[in-house]
Enzyme design. Sequence first.
Site, PDB file in Angstrom:
ATOM      1  N   GLY A  14     -29.503  79.086  25.271  1.00  0.00           N
ATOM      2  CA  GLY A  14     -29.782  78.900  23.868  1.00  0.00           C
ATOM      3  C   GLY A  14     -30.664  79.588  23.046  1.00  0.00           C
ATOM      4  N   ARG A  18     -34.387  76.086  16.103  1.00  0.00           N
ATOM      5  CA  ARG A  18     -35.112  75.002  15.592  1.00  0.00           C
ATOM      6  C   ARG A  18     -36.644  75.265  15.731  1.00  0.00           C
ATOM      7  NH1 ARG A  18     -32.073  69.699  16.714  1.00  0.00           N
ATOM      8  NH2 ARG A  18     -30.869  70.857  18.226  1.00  0.00           N
ATOM      9  N   GLN A  78     -24.903  84.986  29.805  1.00  0.00           N
ATOM     10  CA  GLN A  78     -23.589  84.500  29.215  1.00  0.00           C
ATOM     11  C   GLN A  78     -23.086  85.471  28.259  1.00  0.00           C
ATOM     12  OE1 GLN A  78     -24.145  80.678  27.425  1.00  0.00           O
ATOM     13  NE2 GLN A  78     -22.075  80.756  26.488  1.00  0.00           N
ATOM     14  N   ASP A 109     -34.359  72.707  28.966  1.00  0.00           N
ATOM     15  CA  ASP A 109     -35.236  72.248  27.713  1.00  0.00           C
ATOM     16  C   ASP A 109     -35.516  70.699  28.100  1.00  0.00           C
ATOM     17  OD1 ASP A 109     -32.769  71.063  27.037  1.00  0.00           O
ATOM     18  OD2 ASP A 109     -32.900  71.817  24.858  1.00  0.00           O
ATOM     19  N   ASN A 261     -36.344  70.484  21.061  1.00  0.00           N
ATOM     20  CA  ASN A 261     -35.440  71.320  20.220  1.00  0.00           C
ATOM     21  C   ASN A 261     -36.627  72.011  19.172  1.00  0.00           C
ATOM     22  OD1 ASN A 261     -32.538  71.438  21.356  1.00  0.00           O
ATOM     23  ND2 ASN A 261     -32.674  69.279  20.785  1.00  0.00           N
ATOM     24  N   TYR A 399     -77.806  85.595  25.590  1.00  0.00           N
ATOM     25  CA  TYR A 399     -76.643  86.416  26.095  1.00  0.00           C
ATOM     26  C   TYR A 399     -76.866  86.900  27.291  1.00  0.00           C
ATOM     27  CZ  TYR A 399     -73.013  89.668  26.601  1.00  0.00           C
ATOM     28  OH  TYR A 399     -71.927  90.326  27.124  1.00  0.00           O
TER      29      TYR A 399
END
Length: 519
Positions: A14, A18, A78, A109, A261, A399
């Site tokens: 996918g 979104r 795919q 997911d 999503n 430092y």
Amino acid sequence: MTDSKLAIIILAAGQGTRMKSATPKLLHTLAGIPIVSHVLATARELDAAYTVAVVRHERDALVEVIVDELPNGLVVDQDETPGTGRAVEQAVASLPADFDGDVLVINGDTPMLDVQTLAGLINEHRHGGASATLLSAFLNDPSGYGRIVRTPDEPEQESAADTAARASTPLFGRRVTDRNGRVDRIVEHRDATDSELAIAEINAGVYLFGVSELRDLLPQLTMHNAQGEKYLTDMVELLRRAGSEVTVLPVAESWLVAGINDRAQLSEAAAKMNALIIRGWQLAGVTVQDPATTWIDLKATFEPDVTILPGTQIKGATTVARGAIVGPDTTLVDCEIGERAVVKRSDATLSVIGADATVGPFSYLRPNTILGAHGKIGAFVETKNAQIGDGSKVPHLSYVGDAHIGVDSNIGAGSIFANYNGVTKSETEIGSNVRLGSHNVFVAPVRIGDGAYSGAGTVVRKDVPAGSLAMNVAPQRNLEGWVATHRAGSAADVAAQAALAPQNAVEASAEQPAERTGE
């Protein structure tokens, strides 16, 4: 042992639009690891004979993670035909022709889905005799999800209002599976009628099929739907038409199958997973004073009797040993904290803190900082690539970079390790039992021998032999009257004149001639 009758297909093709992110959705992190890594880890625990991940968008970045988690897994790209049905069709085609077991299909997911739930699904499927077994969930707001549509002769659909009252077991809600859980079809939200949209039972996107049924029926899937895709969910209707039984098992907790999503759903999943992680460590003997403000990554580990105070983040593969106290308001990334060490209000990355050492408040430990046992890195100290020996202290306002400090030495306040000349970086070596004054600057490369001292304000440019005192000799000059001359009338001048008035009066009196006395 490897389940020779099980193949797993992970759908990871996918686009995740979104999420509105340049980072692929499945590579957004959850509890310190990518979303898809949670799913891959669950698949690995099931130890299937074959695991196939179907990818497309941002495939190279995804494949890198997949291969790292599942080095023996298969990756299938795919093609241009969209839809989960097509993804599964291609994945099944990649399996050996003689494989005759079950195929578990899960989404990349759904990171909360655990091994126990999937093992229960597999067990129910193999003992139930159905051609396909699916997971579902009941939601008060099922918007956006596909709905489980049951056959007319089934009891009445359970409504959202009934969800809270539904009896359940640790894995599945039995009120539905007692009815055999048979379904007629699954309808996607975009294709559903008003009456179908009122159904509270949603498709969880987790399926277990016999591979022979998939090989026979997947080619029959069409794209006659609102999205113009090959829906895997249409397999349910094809199976029922063929006279096969389909069983749906509702999970007892809907968050187990919640997909991610968008970023809102990501934060919800993160909060839930964090709560589970914290509870697990609490039960293992770790005190988490305020779970609401504490975040712990999945790979972090703790020994018993560790205390974590509010506002603390334990990230990456951080380890915290017995009796240590971390926080409040502290962030640790890939750090190692020793027994009984205390780290408060500080930020540390890729650092090692020894036993009984203290860090903070307001310390900043950059990578490759190593603090020995009983050592100290104090307030407003920054370190980087610094090895500080047992019992040595950098108490405040300093430092320390590219440095090696021996044991039981003390670095004075306001010290600076000047490790960079604008082109290259060099190291400073401080011996053991060294006492350095405040406001020192060490211009690397330089070495200070054991037992040496330095005076306040010293700039060390040359090596200091053991037992020596390093100091910069420059006589102090006081320019009297400078304020009156250069800042006349200022507040400083007024204050100075007032302070000098008594002294001036005494001096003036001493200069007057003595009075004569009469004869």
